[in-house]
Design an enzyme around this catalytic site. Structure first.
Site, PDB file in Angstrom:
ATOM      1  N   ARG A 224       0.845  -1.191   0.000  1.00 20.40           N
ATOM      2  CA  ARG A 224       0.000   0.000   0.000  1.00 20.40           C
ATOM      3  C   ARG A 224       0.883   1.245   0.000  1.00 20.40           C
ATOM      4  NH1 ARG A 224      -3.394  -2.792  -1.585  1.00 20.40           N
ATOM      5  NH2 ARG A 224      -5.377  -3.327  -0.640  1.00 20.40           N
ATOM      6  N   HIS A 272      -0.947   0.303  -9.541  1.00 23.98           N
ATOM      7  CA  HIS A 272      -1.645  -0.622  -8.623  1.00 23.98           C
ATOM      8  C   HIS A 272      -2.126  -1.854  -9.413  1.00 23.98           C
ATOM      9  CE1 HIS A 272      -4.028  -0.898  -4.619  1.00 23.98           C
ATOM     10  NE2 HIS A 272      -3.822  -2.114  -5.104  1.00 23.98           N
TER      11      HIS A 272
END
Ligand code: NDP
Ligand code: OXD
Length: 309
Positions: A224, A272
């Site tokens: 993250r 991502h």
């Protein structure tokens, strides 16, 4: 007919609805915001749900996360007593293993340097280090960390792992908790972050962390954006202490135009995309969870809201 509410702006709702209903024809999938009476929702499959949807799920039997990470669900807003099940799916694991292996090999075999040399039309051979001489450290040895570790072991790397418990698969030297972190970082020439984002792991990739790694070490963040202090990484790259970084996740996504990472010669960016949940196999995991509940069996992969993962 049991009702499942689906909400994810990052996924194709039609694809998920079809995949779920094909596996479980008696399930009615309603896509947010057209969910009718929320009290009818027995199940929910969510990615970044609005607070109003979460609070409407007080009577649900389970909340499933579209992703492996559950930091997109505000822990303090979860309806009390409703189990939250994170995504654990072989296809997701396979994708992450590929991403990790690809980036470890990129740095291990100097592909980032050869790419730069090509842009400069420069012919220069670099040393070839054996994988056994390269120590790869994985932060977070859960489902994804362990799978990546096994693949890297198979290629002959010296693999180390760091987790809360320090429990490791065979062949991986483990380090546990805060007390094991400095030693783990000190030996890791390539550090891969595969931790969940929790209050304890936020900003774990920061100046002090980089300083403990050997000079020239590489960083791969596939977890993250909140794990990384971006300014500290830029400073460590510019000083040469960190050799290069592969970043898949960012504090702000999409990564804003003009962000220094975009044009930094030592930063390799993916949007991502390290591993995407596959609606076909992911729907299979959700349906399996629903069937377990219906049979009165224990749910797998339920998160602990106090731990945050
Ligand atoms: P798991 O829950 O299976 O594993 C988490 C691991 O992190 C465990 O080993 C756990 O330790 C360790 N851990 C948690 N907190 C700490 C801490 N404070 N200190 C040290 N170790 C800690 O997660 P997964 O492997 O399934 O997924 C990891 C993360 O990967 C997800 O949360 C998500 O954020 C990210 N992800 C990113 C994707 C992408 O495309 N970029 C795709 C999928 C996931 P212990 O074993 O002791 O419990
Ligand atoms: C996940 C993700 O958590 O895709 O699964 O980030």
């Amino acid at each position: 007919m049991p009702v499942l509410v689906f909400k994810s702006e990052a996924d194709n709702p039609g694809q998920w609805k079809r995949a779920l209903e094909r596996r479980m024809p008696e399930l009615e999938v309603r896509v947010w915001p057209d969910i009718g009476d929320p009290d009818e929702a027995e199940y929910a499959l969510l990615w970044k749900p609005p607070a109003e949807l979460l609070s409407a799920l007080a009577g649900a039997r389970a909340i499933f996360s579209v992703g492996a990470g559950i930091d997109h669900l505000p822990m303090d807003r979860l309806p009390p007593g409703v189990p939250v099940v994170r995504m654990v799916d072989p296809t997701l694991t396979e994708g992450m293993t590929e991403f990790v292996v690809f980036n470890v090999l990129r740095f291990h075999r100097n592909m980032h340097v050869y790419a730069q040399q090509q842009r400069e039309q420069r012919w220069r051979l670099l040393d070839q280090v054996r994988p056994a001489q390269r120590t790869v450290g994985i932060m977070g040895m859960g489902v994804l960390g362990c799978a990546a570790a096994r693949a890297l072991l198979g290629l002959g790397f010296d693999v180390r792992g760091w987790s809360r418990s320090g429990r490791m698969p065979d062949g991986v030297q483990g380090y546990g908790g805060d007390s094991g972190l400095a030693e783990f970082l000190g030996v890791s020439g390539i550090v891969i972050c595969l931790l969940p984002l929790t209050p304890a792991t936020r900003h774990i990739l920061r100046r002090e962390t980089f300083e403990r790694m050997p000079r020239g070490a590489f960083v791969i963040n596939a977890a993250r954006g909140g794990h990384l202090v971006e300014a500290d990484l830029l400073a460590a790259l510019d000083s040469g202490h960190i050799g290069a970084a592969a970043l898949d996740v960012f504090e702000t996504e999409p990564l804003p135009a003009g962000h220094p990472f975009w044009s930094h010669p030592k930063v390799f960016i993916t949007p991502h995309a390290a591993s995407l949940t596959n609606p076909e196999t992911g729907a299979g995991q959700v349906v399996e969870g629903i069937r377990r509940l219906q049979r009165g069996e224990k749910l797998h992969n339920v998160i602990d809201p106090r731990r945050g993962y």
